[in-house]
Design a protein around this motif. Structure first.
Motif, mmCIF file in Angstrom:
data_model
loop_
_atom_site.group_PDB
_atom_site.id
_atom_site.type_symbol
_atom_site.label_atom_id
_atom_site.label_comp_id
_atom_site.label_asym_id
_atom_site.label_seq_id
_atom_site.Cartn_x
_atom_site.Cartn_y
_atom_site.Cartn_z
ATOM 1 N N ALA A 104 0.867 -1.185 0.000
ATOM 2 C CA ALA A 104 0.000 0.000 0.000
ATOM 3 C C ALA A 104 0.899 1.229 0.000
ATOM 4 O O ALA A 104 2.111 1.127 0.188
ATOM 5 C CB ALA A 104 -0.935 0.010 1.207
ATOM 6 N N ARG A 105 0.274 2.395 -0.203
ATOM 7 C CA ARG A 105 1.053 3.638 -0.332
ATOM 8 C C ARG A 105 0.485 4.709 0.595
ATOM 9 O O ARG A 105 -0.733 4.823 0.749
ATOM 10 C CB ARG A 105 0.983 4.126 -1.780
ATOM 11 N N ALA A 106 1.383 5.472 1.196
ATOM 12 C CA ALA A 106 0.968 6.643 1.980
ATOM 13 C C ALA A 106 1.865 7.812 1.596
ATOM 14 O O ALA A 106 3.049 7.641 1.318
ATOM 15 C CB ALA A 106 1.061 6.357 3.470
ATOM 16 N N THR A 107 1.271 9.004 1.590
ATOM 17 C CA THR A 107 1.967 10.198 1.096
ATOM 18 C C THR A 107 1.837 11.331 2.100
ATOM 19 O O THR A 107 0.778 11.500 2.709
ATOM 20 C CB THR A 107 1.359 10.623 -0.259
ATOM 21 N N ALA A 123 1.208 3.314 5.734
ATOM 22 C CA ALA A 123 1.240 2.416 4.574
ATOM 23 C C ALA A 123 1.176 0.956 5.026
ATOM 24 O O ALA A 123 0.471 0.138 4.419
ATOM 25 C CB ALA A 123 2.509 2.670 3.756
ATOM 26 N N PRO A 161 0.370 0.923 -5.502
ATOM 27 C CA PRO A 161 -0.559 0.064 -6.216
ATOM 28 C C PRO A 161 -1.553 0.878 -7.034
ATOM 29 O O PRO A 161 -1.930 1.987 -6.650
ATOM 30 C CB PRO A 161 -1.271 -0.678 -5.075
#
Lengths: 466, 490
Positions: free
Chosen positions: A86-89, A105, A347
């Motif tokens: 997963a992605r975190a920004t 994430a 993703p």
């Protein structure tokens, strides 16, 4: 504040342009994030750092009415843990924020089932260098933009017209690194001038976009828009129907730009591409060849994709036959092909797309296209284009800011704007002449390298009131 | 946050600004999608920064930064003033704004379930269940679902003394089934296309929509569309479903009433408007039964255009746009209100984020309910077509001529839905279309639809807007032009 805090050069006390961080500083943020992730037990980590410093001067009614600048940096982190990703920004780069983002994430990833087809991150890659950072563009100030705008507005006033538009300049950079040692960085500048000249009841338009502000002359663009606006003042209503059209490059771009995702391997796997069941067939005319080429001298953009893979030049359409697609690592694995360096950041559900389309051009000038036309329409620009039928690729939209009737080889009068409903496939089968390919800029598609086209039997379905 | 706001305002004043307003914004977002039974996007983001708008030398400047230190915000304010002074060298007139009071307030949008507190497993399980229901239908070749949640805090301060904090939570979700067969791609979406339904609500919105139950229905309709008859090209009676009518309102009422467009400020990009200043109180925009308001107040509903104050510090209002068919007013800000002689802004300045200048945006531009029950509306229609769920939309740059297509159509004969039609579309001229409206369904059928993706401005800003609508009927409409050659059997 930790050692990972960004140390960007200070703004000057005037409105001088912001200086971007240097590559070493971006790498420092990436390395610090990778270390933090490792200390948290993350199996694999990918970090993107993006920095933008953009400015845009907007004018209307012959004066500046909006004038803005922005500066920001974001860190986007993808983690892999036990077959989940997963992605975190965030745009906060202190250690606590980066740690919280990594944990975010991980928490997102943990919420989903294992993904057995998740690929390990790629290792180190080799990249072809591109130089698209132009100091003279980066040095443009608000005063420089205001001066150019003032000259354009003065021209409008002199001709009894009303000018509106933008003059934008900016710098971007992006870097990606991962826990397998991959690192890539890219920076560029961009400049754009767009102008609409209004002479009641009509208007016309000109626009240019380049990494190098010296590659266009704002005053010449203003003069061209002014001249065409004057020619457009008495539009004649013509019946809807099929016409030969001469599409200026901006009009071509905004139409063919809608084809870009059809060349994604994932789009074919999902059966939503117009190329399903059509690869290898003579779909377009033999005078249509299309590439994706991030290294073309008129293109902009990073030479690597969302996972850091180097972009490859791909010959998408050869003399009218769609023959190749672009692949991310995942779609390449599914189809047993090689990745082409066109994947989006993971993703995602879309896979990949060609972002640097280049059409082969021809030798015909616009003047030659007009001279060779017994009856047709010269189209400056199109507007509000939307897909009506995804498989036949029927697009609808309007002409805008300069539609002219061509009769017996000459522009005879302006015409009222039309709505079109036109299949792109049919259009690219009906191209009679091609101009030289140029870096075109419009409003519907991102910039590409396309020629002007003379097309027969273009379908206009209805006419509007101006 | 207030310290940063006040520091930047004070810096701007010392540098010569005669007016300034500043927004510190903290925005959080979560995005979840699935495709063909697998997780697609799983991402969250946060962004915090400050944007300051100043008037200096009679002209505007705006700058933004994510460096939320004393030094960072001071430099941002200095930059904004320098930009304003550059603007002043090419200004047309000095900017003057309509009066407004200072406000000190704090407001939070009401919701029952914080979507960021709902377990991700629960959210993903719902999407995967809906995805699975669609995939059970033979012939469906692609299934997609999505959820999106946003939470934003904005601290607004202005040099006239306003200090306003607002927290807003929005939620949204949608599902889509697609089928490729032969030489045709058909699609059905629920509860709306292009991202589904969105509102200023918490997770209770998602729970209210019953995605799983509706998944099988749209999947079956999607496959059935391949065998449906082609929508003919002709003049016909048209009944629009609520979500499609919401988009019709957005494009043919909401955008033309933006006063910045009317005054030429968007001429280069978004376009202008046919609603010139002489049309107010003079133009018969629509038939007598049509009433449209732009209402940002909570009492109108939990829309994407609902707030307590706009991003210029003006309280939320309800503005009459069309009253009994007559054109009444515009969406304005303090500057444009003054330009056309209004006493006050209608409170529609909105910004996408801390790094964007507030511009005039739609709030909730809604068609007020009529008197009809939906079943009665169908029964009273002898010959017509019902169209539901948008597939494409396009309108000219002055907002006269439009064309929409929808995912599905239903032929109505003798007061009954007799058969499904594929590839439906309709087109027309804005005022002719609205003047042909002869029936609007009542409040039982009225939904405040959320449009999360309205683009406007340079640099581009994406904004959520609200559009209340109930199914309505229009007479003598041009149907089928988008697929005219298919309709003719070519």
């Amino acid at each position: 504040m930790s050692s990972t805090s960004k140390k960007r050069p200070a703004l000057s006390k005037s409105a001088s342009p912001v200086q971007l961080s240097n590559e070493r500083e971006l790498r420092k943020i990436i390395d610090a994030t990778l270390r933090l992730a490792k200390s948290l037990g993350v199996e694999e980590t990918e970090v993107h750092v993006d920095e933008v410093a953009d400015a845009l001067t907007r004018f209307a009614n012959n004066g500046i009415h909006q004038n803005v600048a922005e500066h920001g940096l974001t860190v986007s982190i993808r983690t892999v843990y036990e077959g989940r990703t997963a992605r975190a920004t965030t745009n906060r780069v202190d250690e606590d924020s980066l740690r919280a983002t990594i944990e975010g994430a991980l928490s997102l990833a943990a919420s989903q089932p294992k993904n057995p087809s998740l690929l390990p991150m790629p290792g180190r890659q080799k990249y072809r260098r591109v130089n698209r950072f132009i100091k003279s563009t980066a040095a443009i100030t608000p005063d420089d933009r205001a001066q150019a705008v003032r000259r354009a507005c003065d021209l409008a006033v002199k001709h009894g017209q009303v000018a509106a538009g933008i003059f934008a300049t900016g710098q971007n950079q992006t870097a990606v690194g991962n826990s397998r040692g991959l690192f890539a960085a890219y920076r560029d500048t961009h400049a754009e001038f767009s102008i609409t000249m209004q002479e009641k009841p009509s208007a016309s338009w000109a626009k240019a976009n380049s990494p190098d502000v010296r590659n266009f002359d704002a005053q010449k663009l203003a003069a061209r828009a002014s001249e065409k606006a004057h020619l457009a003042v008495a539009p004649k209503e013509l019946p809807a129907g099929r016409y030969t059209v001469i599409l200026e490059p901006a009009a071509v771009l905004d139409l063919v730009g809608f084809l870009f995702y059809d060349f994604a391997a994932t789009a074919l796997q999902d059966k939503r591409s117009c190329l399903n069941e059509r690869l290898g067939k003579q779909l377009f005319g033999k005078n249509i060849s299309i590439y994706d080429d991030a290294y073309h001298p008129l293109q902009l953009g990073a030479p690597f994709d969302g996972e850091g893979l180097p972009r490859q030049k791909v010959h998408l359409v050869d003399r009218g036959v769609p023959k190749n697609l672009v692949y991310s690592r995942n779609s390449a694995k599914v189809t047993k092909k090689s990745p082409t360096g066109h994947g989006f950041m993971l993703p995602n559900e879309y896979g990949e797309a060609p972002m640097n389309l280049v059409f082969d051009g021809g030798n015909s000038s616009l003047e030659e296209m007009i001279a060779s036309t017994d009856r047709g329409l010269l189209v400056t620009r199109l507007w509000y284009i939307r897909e009506v039928d995804p498989y036949e690729k029927i697009m609808t939209g309007m002409t805008r800011d300069g539609l002219f009737l061509v009769e017996k080889g000459k522009v005879s009068t302006a015409a009222r704007n039309f709505r079109f409903n036109q299949s792109l496939i049919e259009m690219l089968r009906s191209v009679e002449l091609l101009g030289p390919a140029v870096r075109a800029t419009g409003e519907e598609a991102f910039e590409m390298v396309v020629p002007a086209m003379k097309v027969r039997d273009f379908h206009f379905s209805e006419v509007t009131k101006f | 946050m207030w310290d940063l706001c006040i520091r930047s305002l004070e810096t701007a004043r010392l540098r010569g600004a005669t007016y300034a307003d500043v927004r510190v914004m903290h925005q959080r977002q979560r995005d979840l999608t699935t495709k063909n039974g697998k997780v697609g996007t799983l991402a969250q983001s946060e962004s915090i920064g400050l944007g300051i708008r100043v008037l200096a030398g009679g002209a505007w400047g705006f700058a933004s930064t994510d460096r939320l230190t004393r030094e960072g915000v001071e430099r941002c304010a200095i930059q904004a003033v320098a930009i304003a002074k550059a603007s002043a060298s090419a200004k047309r007139n000095d900017v003057v704004m309509a009066d407004e009071q200072p406000y000190i307030d704090s407001w939070q949008s009401p919701f029952r379930k914080d979507p960021f507190e709902i377990p991700l497993e629960t959210q993903l399980a719902l999407l995967l269940d809906a995805d699975g229901e669609m995939r059970r239908v033979k012939g469906v070749t692609l299934t997609e679902t999505d959820m999106q949640f946003r939470k934003s805090d904005c601290w607004f301060a202005s040099s006239i003394g306003s200090r306003i904090h607002q927290r807003k939570v929005t939620s949204g979700c949608g599902i889509v089934a697609t089928s490729f067969k032969g030489e045709e791609i058909q699609k059905r979406s629920y509860p709306n296309s292009f991202g589904g339904q969105h509102a200023l609500l918490g997770y209770e919105l998602i729970e209210s929509l019953d995605l799983v139950k509706n998944a099988a229905i749209i999947a079956e309709e999607c496959v059935a569309l391949h065998s449906a008859a082609q929508c003919p090209e002709k003049k016909s009676t048209l009944i629009l479903g609520g979500s499609q009518l919401g988009l019709q309102i957005h494009e043919s009422v909401g955008h033309p009433i933006e006063l910045d467009r009317v005054l030429g400020e968007e001429a280069n990009f978004a376009g202008t408007s046919f609603l010139t200043l002489d049309q107010v109180n003079n133009l018969k925009y629509a038939s007598d039964i049509v009433n449209v308001v732009a209402d940002a107040r909570l009492e109108h509903g939990h829309g994407l255009g609902t707030f307590a104050y706009d991003d210029e510090g003006v309280p939320a209002q309800c503005t009459k746009i069309i009253e009994d068919g007559q054109f009444r007013g515009y969406l304005s800000n303090r500057e444009t209100a003054r330009l056309i002689g209004l006493d006050r802004s209608s409170g529609t300045m909105r910004t996408e984020g801390w790094n964007r200048l507030p511009i005039i945006r739609m709030t909730n531009v809604s068609l007020l309910p009529g008197n009809w029950n939906f079943d009665d509306l169908i029964e009273s229609t002898d010959d017509g077509i019902l169209m539901e769920t948008n597939r494409s939309w396009s309108i000219d740059d002055r907002r006269y001529q439009f064309q929409f297509s929808t995912e599905i159509g239903w032929e109505i004969k003798g007061g009954k839905k007799v058969r499904m039609l594929k590839n439906p579309s309709y087109s027309g001229i804005t005022t002719e279309f609205w003047n042909s409206c002869d029936a609007i369904c009542n409040a039982d059928h009225w939904t405040l639809w959320g449009t999360p993706n309205c683009g406007k401005g340079q640099p581009m800003q994406t904004m959520g807007t609200g559009h209340g609508a109930s199914p309505s009927r229009f007479r003598n409409i041009h149907i089928g032009a988008a697929f005219s050659e298919q309709a003719a059997g070519k």
